[in-house]
Design a protein around this motif. Structure first.
Motif, PDB file in Angstrom:
ATOM      1  N   GLU A 175       0.782  -1.151   0.098  1.00 31.81           N
ATOM      2  CA  GLU A 175      -0.004   0.078   0.120  1.00 31.81           C
ATOM      3  C   GLU A 175       0.916   1.341   0.146  1.00 31.81           C
ATOM      4  N   PRO A 176       1.716   1.660  -0.986  1.00 29.13           N
ATOM      5  CA  PRO A 176       2.509   2.762  -1.082  1.00 29.13           C
ATOM      6  C   PRO A 176       2.101   3.834  -1.084  1.00 29.13           C
ATOM      7  N   THR A 177       0.709   4.140  -1.569  1.00 33.36           N
ATOM      8  CA  THR A 177       0.207   5.405  -1.814  1.00 33.36           C
ATOM      9  C   THR A 177      -0.929   5.612  -0.562  1.00 33.36           C
ATOM     10  N   SER A 178      -1.267   4.707   0.464  1.00 27.61           N
ATOM     11  CA  SER A 178      -2.322   4.992   1.295  1.00 27.61           C
ATOM     12  C   SER A 178      -1.925   6.126   2.184  1.00 27.61           C
ATOM     13  N   GLU A 179      -2.905   7.035   2.387  1.00 29.44           N
ATOM     14  CA  GLU A 179      -2.877   7.811   3.437  1.00 29.44           C
ATOM     15  C   GLU A 179      -2.264   9.219   2.609  1.00 29.44           C
ATOM     16  N   LEU A 180      -1.946   9.273   1.219  1.00 34.75           N
ATOM     17  CA  LEU A 180      -1.067  10.159   0.873  1.00 34.75           C
ATOM     18  C   LEU A 180      -2.193  10.973  -0.024  1.00 34.75           C
ATOM     19  N   ASP A 181      -1.965  12.383  -0.183  1.00 32.46           N
ATOM     20  CA  ASP A 181      -3.052  13.264  -1.157  1.00 32.46           C
ATOM     21  C   ASP A 181      -2.592  12.629  -2.443  1.00 32.46           C
ATOM     22  N   PRO A 182      -3.535  12.998  -3.511  1.00 29.52           N
ATOM     23  CA  PRO A 182      -3.329  12.606  -4.887  1.00 29.52           C
ATOM     24  C   PRO A 182      -2.325  13.101  -5.518  1.00 29.52           C
ATOM     25  N   VAL A 183      -1.579  14.285  -5.313  1.00 31.13           N
ATOM     26  CA  VAL A 183      -0.556  14.604  -6.137  1.00 31.13           C
ATOM     27  C   VAL A 183       0.754  13.742  -5.455  1.00 31.13           C
ATOM     28  N   MET A 184       1.001  13.386  -4.210  1.00 28.18           N
ATOM     29  CA  MET A 184       1.903  12.858  -3.592  1.00 28.18           C
ATOM     30  C   MET A 184       1.830  11.324  -4.093  1.00 28.18           C
ATOM     31  N   ALA A 185       0.574  10.628  -3.980  1.00 31.50           N
ATOM     32  CA  ALA A 185       0.094   9.335  -4.675  1.00 31.50           C
ATOM     33  C   ALA A 185       0.715   9.276  -5.997  1.00 31.50           C
ATOM     34  N   ALA A 186       0.522  10.146  -6.767  1.00 33.92           N
ATOM     35  CA  ALA A 186       0.838  10.117  -8.296  1.00 33.92           C
ATOM     36  C   ALA A 186       2.567  10.279  -8.362  1.00 33.92           C
ATOM     37  N   SER A 187       3.221  10.951  -7.329  1.00 29.24           N
ATOM     38  CA  SER A 187       4.655  10.900  -7.404  1.00 29.24           C
ATOM     39  C   SER A 187       5.256   9.715  -6.978  1.00 29.24           C
ATOM     40  N   ILE A 188       4.767   8.861  -5.881  1.00 28.95           N
ATOM     41  CA  ILE A 188       5.251   7.606  -5.662  1.00 28.95           C
ATOM     42  C   ILE A 188       4.944   6.646  -6.661  1.00 28.95           C
ATOM     43  N   SER A 189       3.971   6.689  -7.520  1.00 28.93           N
ATOM     44  CA  SER A 189       3.560   5.825  -8.620  1.00 28.93           C
ATOM     45  C   SER A 189       4.678   6.023  -9.548  1.00 28.93           C
ATOM     46  N   GLU A 190       5.125   7.461 -10.086  1.00 29.69           N
ATOM     47  CA  GLU A 190       6.149   7.546 -10.879  1.00 29.69           C
ATOM     48  C   GLU A 190       7.399   7.089 -10.683  1.00 29.69           C
ATOM     49  N   ILE A 191       7.741   7.035  -9.301  1.00 30.18           N
ATOM     50  CA  ILE A 191       9.198   6.610  -8.687  1.00 30.18           C
ATOM     51  C   ILE A 191       9.080   5.143  -8.959  1.00 30.18           C
ATOM     52  N   ILE A 192       8.082   4.569  -8.632  1.00 32.29           N
ATOM     53  CA  ILE A 192       7.703   2.950  -8.974  1.00 32.29           C
ATOM     54  C   ILE A 192       8.281   2.697 -10.183  1.00 32.29           C
ATOM     55  N   GLY A 193       7.663   3.252 -11.175  1.00 33.57           N
ATOM     56  CA  GLY A 193       7.644   3.227 -12.661  1.00 33.57           C
ATOM     57  C   GLY A 193       9.449   3.558 -13.043  1.00 33.57           C
ATOM     58  N   THR A 194       9.690   4.577 -12.499  1.00 33.66           N
ATOM     59  CA  THR A 194      11.212   4.946 -12.911  1.00 33.66           C
ATOM     60  C   THR A 194      11.969   3.944 -12.494  1.00 33.66           C
ATOM     61  N   LEU A 195      11.795   3.397 -11.309  1.00 35.19           N
ATOM     62  CA  LEU A 195      12.819   2.293 -10.874  1.00 35.19           C
ATOM     63  C   LEU A 195      12.933   1.112 -11.630  1.00 35.19           C
TER      64      LEU A 195
END
Length: 265
Positions: A175-195
């Motif tokens: 659950e890497p995006t739980s409890e995050l606002d939409p902007v930060m959740a999108a940032s975490i998603s981008e990080i996962i894709g980049t890695l």
């Protein structure tokens, strides 16, 4: 064979695949997982979705060897996930839902803890690995801070950076995006894709975040009541005719439900 380009050295190591064969798990009389079978290819981003209580985190624990199956098995890089040798041979890192950082330690020391305890590098080598991981996650300014001084999104990024220091062949996220606002959740998603794109690390993401799943996954599994009811690409899942998949991806609220009338009075 897909390889993990080590972000801290010039070495290369194979990304680890995962095979789950007819896996079931019971807690007493309660069957939490029911005959799950799937394969995660090396270098793939696989997202496991499902409502709360569907068995997602339990399945993740089986992959990292924290739970033993009632029946069936899990293989990581062709090795039994419950074998101690597997955890020694295959570098796996788990990014916990709450980050699981040590509040009494600085960000730098949180990242340095694993290589220090396992003596996998000199202190100078550890510093290089930690600084590189912080740079990848754009966290250079946080090294001397404590977790309590960081926002929730930054703590998530620090947890990912700590996982990277372990030079993983398999990276798992709960659950890497739980409890995050939409902007930060999108940032975490981008990080996962980049890695994945830059280092070809195999990634397994457990989440109920449909935006994350459908935007970054190579394939998505949908778990409901312990059963894997769908295993498809994001495009296939969007086009699914299965009413269970449709209802999960496009939840609707019936405002005429008597329960809402009670709230109005």
């Amino acid at each position: 064979m897909s390889t993990t380009r080590n972000p801290f050295t010039s070495e290369e190591s194979p990304a680890a695949g995962v095979v789950i064969e007819d896996l079931s798990k019971n807690f007493g009389d309660h069957e939490v997982l029911k005959h799950i079978s799937l394969r995660v290819e090396p270098g793939e981003i696989f997202v496991l979705m499902g409502p709360s209580g569907s068995g997602k985190s339990v399945l993740l624990k089986h992959i990292v060897g924290l739970e033993e199956a009632t029946s069936g098995r899990v293989l990581v890089d062709c090795r039994d996930a419950n074998n101690e040798e597997t955890r020694e041979k295959v570098r796996m890192a788990l990014v916990f839902q709450a980050g699981a950082l040590f509040n009494s330690m600085t960000v730098y020391d949180n990242l340095a803890l694993y290589p220090r305890e396992h003596r996998i590098a000199t202190e100078a080598g550890i510093r290089e690995k930690v600084e590189r991981a912080l740079q990848i996650l754009s966290l250079e300014d946080t090294a001397s801070k404590f977790p309590s001084e960081l926002s929730g999104g930054m703590r998530k990024r620090v947890a990912i950076a700590r996982a990277l220091v372990m030079e993983p062949q398999l990276l798992l996220y709960d659950e890497p995006t739980s409890e995050l606002d939409p902007v930060m959740a999108a940032s975490i998603s981008e990080i996962i894709g980049t890695l994945r794109d830059e280092y070809h690390v195999t990634s397994i993401v457990v989440s109920h975040d449909r935006d994350l799943a459908l935007s970054i996954a190579d394939r998505v599994g949908l778990l409901m009541d312990g059963e894997l009811i769908a295993l498809e690409t994001p495009t296939e899942m969007r086009a699914s005719k299965d009413p269970r998949v449709i209802d999960f991806l496009n939840p609707r609220i019936d405002v005429k439900n008597p329960r809402f009338k009670k709230l109005e009075t």
